[in-house]
Design an enzyme around this catalytic site. Structure first.
Site, short mmCIF file in Angstrom:
data_model
loop_
_atom_site.label_atom_id
_atom_site.label_comp_id
_atom_site.label_asym_id
_atom_site.label_seq_id
_atom_site.Cartn_x
_atom_site.Cartn_y
_atom_site.Cartn_z
N ASN A 140 -1.20 3.78 -3.65
CA ASN A 140 -0.40 3.30 -2.52
C ASN A 140 -0.45 1.78 -2.48
OD1 ASN A 140 1.10 4.22 0.01
ND2 ASN A 140 -0.29 2.65 0.80
N GLU A 204 4.48 2.44 -4.37
CA GLU A 204 5.51 1.45 -4.00
C GLU A 204 5.78 0.49 -5.15
OE1 GLU A 204 3.17 2.57 -2.03
OE2 GLU A 204 4.19 3.25 -0.19
N ASP A 252 2.55 -9.83 16.96
CA ASP A 252 3.23 -8.82 16.15
C ASP A 252 4.74 -9.03 16.17
OD1 ASP A 252 3.57 -6.49 14.55
OD2 ASP A 252 1.71 -5.71 15.35
MN MN Z 1 2.96 4.59 0.76
#
Ligand code: MN
Length: 431
Positions: A140, A204, A252
């Site tokens: 990941n 990814e 954020d």
């Molecule tokens: Mn992922």
């Protein structure tokens, strides 16, 4: 420009186009960050940061035009390219050797600072983190904010998604830490892919490689994690599964401060840098943050709406809605009810979505005034509004119930009713 796989190639292209502001004079790190904070969206590079042997670049992913240019496609093709890359990820090749070499493992040598005065500490906001499952079969790659604790340690914000799941798998196998690779200073395709909702089990990197037409090459670090071989900065380390520290407060996506939480500690073992390395300073709550988070979800909403209403024309997560909480969708309406079906599909595709507007295809959804005009002239609150109470919302919305994270969702069907003459709803002089 397709095929140019690294950040330097993209920066050179921006220089050729005169699309980047170059600061060649020496600047203090505080000055650079003040500029970044005061000029959201500015594309700039600071060539000479006093006290550091790294440059600082900012703003390079701050618009859909920039991202499209980096990939080598038109902005209108971005959703399709992202959906195609997520459907058909392509495993990247391995590089024989990396473009970076080992440096002293000391975070104070990197130009990391506070973006806003009340930040909990100096933050890295543009780093990808790669990790694998205990058997190595699942990789990941995701973006996480990381707050510097000291020269070798960071606090990492991990929401319960894929990296969290890998941490849990490592814990279940008896490990006390999860090895990670960290990379900073990357081609926009890699950052975009790392922000995409690819399913667990899909690396990814393979999504990025498809976006880059097979141009991505990876280097394996000593702990078996992988980073782009031409990353400006790479780090080898581990996430402690035992040690927590306060993380935050931090600004954020909404531009508001997030709360302080107990979050895992990252220990850095090795640091690698390219010669004249470029550090990517990504302004929290700024356009880069918004585009990188929003664009992949626009693509996902578009695909979901297309399955419900085949004639979807375009989708925007709007800047006023932080490119996250508000969507506008345009459709070629075929039957009454299409608008509401499009809204339901959009809410299902993006759980953080709070307010959505669906309009006819004659409305330019990149123009907030045009969207408001459609609401003013084609929308009736008693007939065209969907209200969904107590739905799962976004932790980023300060007005959501912060305990249960539930929110009220509103869908505005601002499409023309099929039963009334079309002419009545057209702007004079158009179509
Ligand atoms: Mn992922």
């Amino acid at each position: 420009m397709g095929g140019l796989g690294d950040l330097r190639g993209f920066l050179n292209e921006l220089r050729r186009r005169g699309a980047i502001r170059e600061f060649k004079e020496p600047v203090a790190i505080e000055e650079a960050y003040r500029f970044i904070r005061s000029n959201p969206g500015a594309v700039a590079i600071f060539e000479d940061v006093r006290g550091y042997d790294l440059k600082i670049a900012t703003g390079i992913c701050g618009s859909r035009e920039l991202i499209a240019a980096a990939i080598g496609i038109e902005p209108a093709a971005l959703h399709g390219a992202l959906n195609e890359a997520m459907r058909n990820p392509l495993e990247p090749g391995e590089a024989n050797s990396a473009a970076f070499s080992e440096a002293e493992p000391d975070l104070s040598h990197l130009p990391i600072a506070r973006y806003y005065p009340r930040d909990g500490g100096p933050y890295i906001s543009s780093a990808i983190v790669s990790a694998k499952s205990p058997d190595g079969s699942i990789e990941n790659v995701s973006i996480h904010r990381m707050m510097v604790l000291d020269r070798r340690r960071l606090a990492i914000r991990i929401v319960p998604r894929h990296l969290f799941r890998l941490c849990e798998m490592a814990r279940a196998s008896g490990s006390r830490s999860l090895p990670i690779g960290v990379a900073i200073g990357l081609h926009p395709s890699v950052l975009l892919a790392a922000s995409s909702p690819a399913p667990f089990g899909v690396s990814e990197y393979a999504v990025a490689n498809r976006l880059m037409g097979g141009g991505l090459r990876l280097a394996e670090l000593g702990n078996s994690t992988r980073v782009p071989f031409d990353a400006e900065i790479a780090m080898e380390g581990e996430i402690s599964l035992e040690e927590l520290e306060d993380e935050g407060p931090f600004v954020d996506l909404t531009g508001t401060y997030d709360i302080v939480r107990r979050q895992p500690v990252v220990r850095i073992d090795k640091v690698y840098k390219r010669d004249g390395a470029i550090y990517h300073a990504l302004l929290p709550g700024g356009p880069e943050h918004a585009i990188l988070m929003g664009l992949p979800y626009e693509a996902r909403i578009r695909e979901a709406v297309a399955a419900a209403v085949p004639t979807v024309k375009d989708v925007r997560l709007t800047p006023g809605g932080c490119c996250w909480l508000h969507a506008v969708i345009s459709i070629e309406k075929q039957a009454d009810g299409d608008g509401k079906n499009a809204l339901l599909a959009a809410f299902a595709a993006h759980p953080s979505l709070k307010h959505a507007v669906v309009v006819d295809s004659d409305i330019d959804i990149s123009d907030p005034a045009a969207v408001e005009w459609a609401i003013a002239t084609r929308f009736q609150g008693d007939r065209d509004l969907i209200i969904i109470r107590g739905a799962r919302g976004s932790s980023l919305d300060p007005s959501a119930d912060q305990e249960s994270l539930t929110t009220t969702k509103l869908g505005f069907d601002a499409t023309r009713p099929m039963s009334k003459p079309r002419d009545k709803f057209l702007r004079a002089g158009s179509g």
